[in-house]
Design a protein around this motif. Structure first.
Motif, PDB file in Angstrom:
ATOM      1  N   GLY A 160       0.837  -1.204   0.000  1.00 42.03           N
ATOM      2  CA  GLY A 160       0.000   0.000   0.000  1.00 42.03           C
ATOM      3  C   GLY A 160       0.863   1.242   0.000  1.00 42.03           C
ATOM      4  O   GLY A 160       0.624   2.202  -0.752  1.00 42.03           O
ATOM      5  N   GLY A 161       1.916   1.232   0.819  1.00 38.54           N
ATOM      6  CA  GLY A 161       2.814   2.375   0.883  1.00 38.54           C
ATOM      7  C   GLY A 161       3.595   2.598  -0.394  1.00 38.54           C
ATOM      8  O   GLY A 161       3.942   3.735  -0.742  1.00 38.54           O
ATOM      9  N   ILE A 162       3.885   1.503  -1.127  1.00 37.32           N
ATOM     10  CA  ILE A 162       4.628   1.628  -2.387  1.00 37.32           C
ATOM     11  C   ILE A 162       3.719   2.061  -3.539  1.00 37.32           C
ATOM     12  O   ILE A 162       4.084   2.912  -4.349  1.00 37.32           O
ATOM     13  CB  ILE A 162       5.319   0.301  -2.752  1.00 37.32           C
ATOM     14  CG1 ILE A 162       6.392  -0.057  -1.727  1.00 37.32           C
ATOM     15  CG2 ILE A 162       5.947   0.375  -4.144  1.00 37.32           C
ATOM     16  CD1 ILE A 162       7.015  -1.422  -1.925  1.00 37.32           C
ATOM     17  N   LEU A 163       2.512   1.491  -3.596  1.00 41.89           N
ATOM     18  CA  LEU A 163       1.653   1.686  -4.765  1.00 41.89           C
ATOM     19  C   LEU A 163       0.766   2.922  -4.695  1.00 41.89           C
ATOM     20  O   LEU A 163       0.168   3.314  -5.710  1.00 41.89           O
ATOM     21  CB  LEU A 163       0.781   0.443  -4.973  1.00 41.89           C
ATOM     22  CG  LEU A 163       1.494  -0.751  -5.613  1.00 41.89           C
ATOM     23  CD1 LEU A 163       0.700  -2.028  -5.426  1.00 41.89           C
ATOM     24  CD2 LEU A 163       1.743  -0.492  -7.098  1.00 41.89           C
ATOM     25  N   ALA A 164       0.651   3.552  -3.544  1.00 43.64           N
ATOM     26  CA  ALA A 164      -0.230   4.718  -3.426  1.00 43.64           C
ATOM     27  C   ALA A 164       0.308   5.909  -4.205  1.00 43.64           C
ATOM     28  O   ALA A 164       1.498   6.230  -4.130  1.00 43.64           O
ATOM     29  CB  ALA A 164      -0.392   5.084  -1.952  1.00 43.64           C
ATOM     30  N   ALA A 173       8.224   0.380  -9.569  1.00 45.80           N
ATOM     31  CA  ALA A 173       8.417   0.838 -10.938  1.00 45.80           C
ATOM     32  C   ALA A 173       7.103   1.302 -11.555  1.00 45.80           C
ATOM     33  O   ALA A 173       7.057   2.306 -12.288  1.00 45.80           O
ATOM     34  CB  ALA A 173       9.034  -0.272 -11.785  1.00 45.80           C
ATOM     35  N   LYS A 174       6.031   0.594 -11.251  1.00 45.44           N
ATOM     36  CA  LYS A 174       4.711   1.007 -11.737  1.00 45.44           C
ATOM     37  C   LYS A 174       4.355   2.390 -11.202  1.00 45.44           C
ATOM     38  O   LYS A 174       3.817   3.230 -11.925  1.00 45.44           O
ATOM     39  CB  LYS A 174       3.655  -0.009 -11.317  1.00 45.44           C
ATOM     40  CG  LYS A 174       2.233   0.393 -11.705  1.00 45.44           C
ATOM     41  CD  LYS A 174       1.221  -0.665 -11.317  1.00 45.44           C
ATOM     42  CE  LYS A 174      -0.187  -0.219 -11.703  1.00 45.44           C
ATOM     43  NZ  LYS A 174      -1.202  -1.263 -11.431  1.00 45.44           N
ATOM     44  N   ASN A 175       4.690   2.647  -9.950  1.00 47.88           N
ATOM     45  CA  ASN A 175       4.343   3.913  -9.299  1.00 47.88           C
ATOM     46  C   ASN A 175       5.546   4.847  -9.231  1.00 47.88           C
ATOM     47  O   ASN A 175       5.730   5.587  -8.265  1.00 47.88           O
ATOM     48  CB  ASN A 175       3.812   3.637  -7.885  1.00 47.88           C
ATOM     49  CG  ASN A 175       3.045   4.813  -7.313  1.00 47.88           C
ATOM     50  OD1 ASN A 175       2.432   5.588  -8.049  1.00 47.88           O
ATOM     51  ND2 ASN A 175       3.088   4.973  -5.999  1.00 47.88           N
ATOM     52  N   PRO A 224      10.818  -9.197  -6.529  1.00 47.24           N
ATOM     53  CA  PRO A 224      10.247  -8.737  -7.799  1.00 47.24           C
ATOM     54  C   PRO A 224       8.914  -8.010  -7.616  1.00 47.24           C
ATOM     55  O   PRO A 224       8.613  -7.064  -8.346  1.00 47.24           O
ATOM     56  CB  PRO A 224      10.057 -10.042  -8.594  1.00 47.24           C
ATOM     57  CG  PRO A 224      11.052 -10.984  -8.031  1.00 47.24           C
ATOM     58  CD  PRO A 224      11.136 -10.649  -6.574  1.00 47.24           C
ATOM     59  N   THR A 225       8.136  -8.455  -6.612  1.00 43.55           N
ATOM     60  CA  THR A 225       6.847  -7.806  -6.376  1.00 43.55           C
ATOM     61  C   THR A 225       7.039  -6.355  -5.949  1.00 43.55           C
ATOM     62  O   THR A 225       6.359  -5.444  -6.443  1.00 43.55           O
ATOM     63  CB  THR A 225       6.065  -8.568  -5.295  1.00 43.55           C
ATOM     64  OG1 THR A 225       5.994  -9.946  -5.652  1.00 43.55           O
ATOM     65  CG2 THR A 225       4.654  -8.021  -5.151  1.00 43.55           C
ATOM     66  N   MET A 226       8.002  -6.120  -5.053  1.00 41.51           N
ATOM     67  CA  MET A 226       8.273  -4.742  -4.625  1.00 41.51           C
ATOM     68  C   MET A 226       8.855  -3.908  -5.754  1.00 41.51           C
ATOM     69  O   MET A 226       8.493  -2.735  -5.918  1.00 41.51           O
ATOM     70  CB  MET A 226       9.227  -4.759  -3.427  1.00 41.51           C
ATOM     71  CG  MET A 226       8.599  -5.257  -2.138  1.00 41.51           C
ATOM     72  SD  MET A 226       9.691  -5.038  -0.719  1.00 41.51           S
ATOM     73  CE  MET A 226      10.959  -6.243  -1.045  1.00 41.51           C
ATOM     74  N   ILE A 227       9.750  -4.507  -6.531  1.00 41.83           N
ATOM     75  CA  ILE A 227      10.359  -3.770  -7.641  1.00 41.83           C
ATOM     76  C   ILE A 227       9.298  -3.358  -8.654  1.00 41.83           C
ATOM     77  O   ILE A 227       9.242  -2.198  -9.089  1.00 41.83           O
ATOM     78  CB  ILE A 227      11.450  -4.614  -8.322  1.00 41.83           C
ATOM     79  CG1 ILE A 227      12.658  -4.789  -7.398  1.00 41.83           C
ATOM     80  CG2 ILE A 227      11.896  -3.966  -9.630  1.00 41.83           C
ATOM     81  CD1 ILE A 227      13.694  -5.774  -7.918  1.00 41.83           C
ATOM     82  N   GLU A 244      14.810   0.484 -15.932  1.00 46.73           N
ATOM     83  CA  GLU A 244      15.854  -0.459 -15.511  1.00 46.73           C
ATOM     84  C   GLU A 244      15.293  -1.504 -14.555  1.00 46.73           C
ATOM     85  O   GLU A 244      15.713  -2.669 -14.578  1.00 46.73           O
ATOM     86  CB  GLU A 244      17.008   0.297 -14.860  1.00 46.73           C
ATOM     87  CG  GLU A 244      17.844   1.104 -15.833  1.00 46.73           C
ATOM     88  CD  GLU A 244      19.057   1.725 -15.175  1.00 46.73           C
ATOM     89  OE1 GLU A 244      19.857   0.979 -14.564  1.00 46.73           O
ATOM     90  OE2 GLU A 244      19.208   2.961 -15.255  1.00 46.73           O
ATOM     91  N   ALA A 245      14.350  -1.087 -13.719  1.00 42.94           N
ATOM     92  CA  ALA A 245      13.745  -2.023 -12.767  1.00 42.94           C
ATOM     93  C   ALA A 245      12.951  -3.108 -13.496  1.00 42.94           C
ATOM     94  O   ALA A 245      13.059  -4.302 -13.179  1.00 42.94           O
ATOM     95  CB  ALA A 245      12.833  -1.268 -11.799  1.00 42.94           C
ATOM     96  N   PHE A 246      12.142  -2.716 -14.472  1.00 41.83           N
ATOM     97  CA  PHE A 246      11.371  -3.707 -15.230  1.00 41.83           C
ATOM     98  C   PHE A 246      12.308  -4.611 -16.048  1.00 41.83           C
ATOM     99  O   PHE A 246      12.034  -5.807 -16.196  1.00 41.83           O
ATOM    100  CB  PHE A 246      10.359  -3.015 -16.138  1.00 41.83           C
ATOM    101  CG  PHE A 246       9.115  -2.554 -15.424  1.00 41.83           C
ATOM    102  CD1 PHE A 246       8.331  -3.454 -14.705  1.00 41.83           C
ATOM    103  CD2 PHE A 246       8.722  -1.228 -15.466  1.00 41.83           C
ATOM    104  CE1 PHE A 246       7.179  -3.038 -14.046  1.00 41.83           C
ATOM    105  CE2 PHE A 246       7.587  -0.803 -14.810  1.00 41.83           C
ATOM    106  CZ  PHE A 246       6.806  -1.702 -14.100  1.00 41.83           C
ATOM    107  N   GLU A 247      13.383  -4.039 -16.574  1.00 42.58           N
ATOM    108  CA  GLU A 247      14.364  -4.860 -17.290  1.00 42.58           C
ATOM    109  C   GLU A 247      15.004  -5.879 -16.339  1.00 42.58           C
ATOM    110  O   GLU A 247      15.262  -7.025 -16.714  1.00 42.58           O
ATOM    111  CB  GLU A 247      15.439  -3.965 -17.910  1.00 42.58           C
ATOM    112  CG  GLU A 247      14.929  -3.136 -19.080  1.00 42.58           C
ATOM    113  CD  GLU A 247      15.929  -2.093 -19.555  1.00 42.58           C
ATOM    114  OE1 GLU A 247      15.745  -1.553 -20.660  1.00 42.58           O
ATOM    115  OE2 GLU A 247      16.896  -1.800 -18.804  1.00 42.58           O
ATOM    116  N   HIS A 248      15.243  -5.449 -15.105  1.00 39.58           N
ATOM    117  CA  HIS A 248      15.851  -6.324 -14.094  1.00 39.58           C
ATOM    118  C   HIS A 248      14.952  -7.516 -13.789  1.00 39.58           C
ATOM    119  O   HIS A 248      15.404  -8.671 -13.784  1.00 39.58           O
ATOM    120  CB  HIS A 248      16.105  -5.496 -12.838  1.00 39.58           C
ATOM    121  CG  HIS A 248      16.838  -6.211 -11.747  1.00 39.58           C
ATOM    122  ND1 HIS A 248      18.079  -6.762 -11.907  1.00 39.58           N
ATOM    123  CD2 HIS A 248      16.492  -6.464 -10.441  1.00 39.58           C
ATOM    124  CE1 HIS A 248      18.484  -7.323 -10.773  1.00 39.58           C
ATOM    125  NE2 HIS A 248      17.528  -7.152  -9.874  1.00 39.58           N
TER     126      HIS A 248
END
Length: 518
Positions: free
Chosen positions: A73-77, A136-138, A129-132, A174-178
């Motif tokens: 929640g804290g990452i995606l908000a 990256a999405k947000n 990967p879930t956090m990355i 770069e994160a999505f490439e990773h």
């Protein structure tokens, strides 16, 4: 409220000084897990454990620790979305401003031959990967770092007061490439456990460098290569930057030289010293001998005109004598498993000459497939690098080849499968004498090779990468004095070639295996 950074890294290079700068210079509150938290605690850096932050313990032996609404929640908000702000406030979830994550060493784990299936599975990261991906999405609200090389620039941007939209976007890419590279490695590994399954071609190869141009100056080109094997692991000792054409020729050179053993496997296989000179992806001269300098002399003497501006591959350590010979002609690149100090000193005088050391072990670690692009797709095939099976060869003529001729035929056959089809090689005493490459008909390739060999063709041998549909090549070879021929066989008119050999007193071997190269 202090900004929050979530740090959870497998590769801990630089993480302690980075975290120290975050807390001391930019007043970040740090939350972390497992080994990363311990590393920070040991360095006396203030850190909150993930379990304390979420109020939920790590479970399943660490398999579940960051998979929690308070983390994601804290990452995606979105900080710009008032409804997101209200929901976080209701749930008592703070914004997370910076995510620093790199993943379990899955690739390194599966490269170890002793790795068990279960051990590999445990090195598949889930939370990372879930956090990355979430960060990256947000990325407009969250800074995401996946590589220690990014730390310095991130601190510099923070010091300047703002991490710009452009920087955030580039870090997200770069994160999505990773994560894409990581997932591709897992999928490829899983495919090896059930190779008979028809699976998509999955490949993720990092950019090594942008090349000056492609085959021609008007074409753009980039070099993508794994850094742990093959050309990506090669060491360039000196010379100009490699070009597209250099790399294509080097690939042809190393493919050809490996026929005669390369580096550490020479002694194991009791192989000869060998030298190959490549021009436009075709060998123009190949030689084997009991010394490297003699092998190179043979390769050079095979076609001195074509050797000008060529690429040389040598199968063992380059010594002073060989280096002195190499120095005497204009070459683009030399590749070998090793150059001794005296050889380096001599060749250093030719500053533009590219010297490349390619470790035999790095070759063995490469994927044994050839990938070619076509419009809208790729063709993937196994490499044509299986050892020659002389026990499958069949003498089809009345006349048997002598032992010396067998040696020459074997040499010529090893060379011909590295010549663009239609291909013909003429050879004698461990040296190519004439090569015909890339012709639209086989007799045309034979004419080129035989004319190049000239009077040296007398008592030499001829190898063809494909069968003879007619007896014209046999009769032309006989006029030049060729004594023995090796070819795959398999034409519905094989009898024409066999009868011609018997008539002209030549010996001929069928290998039962074709070696077209396009």
């Amino acid at each position: 409220m202090a900004p929050i950074a979530l740090l959870s890294v497998s590769n801990k290079k630089g993480i302690v000084p980075f975290a120290k700068a975050l807390t001391e210079e930019f007043k970040f509150q740090i939350i972390s897990s497992g080994g990363t938290a311990k590393a920070l605690e040991d360095a006396s850096i203030p850190v909150s454990r993930i379990s304390d932050f979420t109020g939920a313990p790590e479970i399943l032996g660490g398999r579940v620790k960051t998979l929690h609404p308070k983390v994601h929640g804290g990452i995606l908000a979105k900080k710009s979305d008032s409804s997101h702000q209200s929901e976080l406030k209701e749930q008592n979830i703070p914004f997370i401003d910076l995510v620093v994550v790199n993943l379990y060493p899955f690739k390194e784990t599966i490269e170890k031959p002793e790795t068990l299936f279960e051990e590999a599975l445990e090195n598949i990261d889930i939370g990372g990967p879930t956090m990355i991906r979430a960060a990256a999405k947000n990325h407009q609200s969250v800074i995401v770092l996946t590589n220690p090389s990014q730390y310095e620039n991130c601190l510099l941007a923070l010091k300047n007061g703002e991490v710009s939209k452009q920087i955030r976007f580039e870090l997200a890419l770069e994160a999505f490439e990773h994560t894409a590279d990581y997932d591709a490695a897992i999928a490829r590994w899983m495919q090896t456990k059930k190779p008979e399954k028809k699976s998509p071609w999955i490949q993720s190869t990092p950019l090594k460098q942008t090349l000056r141009y492609g085959e021609n100056p008007h074409q753009k080109a980039s070099w993508y290569s794994s850094r742990r094997h093959g050309w990506g692991e090669a060491k360039q000792i000196q010379g100009k930057e490699l070009s597209t054409n250099n790399l294509l020729d080097l690939e042809a050179a190393i493919s050809t030289i490996r026929e005669f053993g390369y580096g550490t496997n020479i002694k194991n296989q009791n192989c000869d010293n060998a030298a190959v000179i490549i021009k436009h992806t075709n060998p123009c001269g190949v030689g084997i001998s009991n010394s490297l300098s003699s092998a190179f002399s043979k390769a050079l003497d095979a076609d001195r005109t074509s050797a000008f501006g060529g690429i040389v591959a040598l199968n063992c350590s380059v010594d002073l004598k060989t280096a002195s010979q190499l120095k005497g002609i204009f070459l683009e690149c030399i590749v070998a498993p090793h150059f001794d100090d005296q050889a380096k000193s001599v060749l250093a005088e030719k500053k533009n000459l590219r010297l490349i050391e390619l470790d035999p072990i790095s070759i063995e670690k490469t994927d044994k497939h050839n990938v070619r692009s076509i419009l809208g797709g790729v063709i993937v095939q196994e490499l044509d690098d299986k050892p020659i099976q002389e026990n499958a060869w069949k003498v089809v003529t009345r006349k048997e080849p002598s032992k010396i001729q067998i040696n020459d035929l074997t040499f010529a056959w090893k060379v011909v499968r590295h010549i663009r089809s239609n291909a013909i090689s003429i050879a004698s005493s461990g040296q190519t004498l004439g090569i015909g490459a890339g012709q639209m008909n086989r007799i045309g390739a034979a004419k080129i090779a035989l004319e190049a060999a000239g009077i040296k063709a007398n008592n030499a041998v001829l190898a063809s990468d494909g069968f003879f549909p007619f007896d014209d090549t046999i009769r032309l070879a006989a006029k030049y004095g060729i004594s023995a021929i090796i070819q795959p066989g398999g034409s519905i008119k094989d009898n024409l070639s066999i009868d011609a050999c018997n008539e002209l007193n030549l010996s001929m071997i069928f290998t039962g295996r074709r070696h077209f190269l396009h």
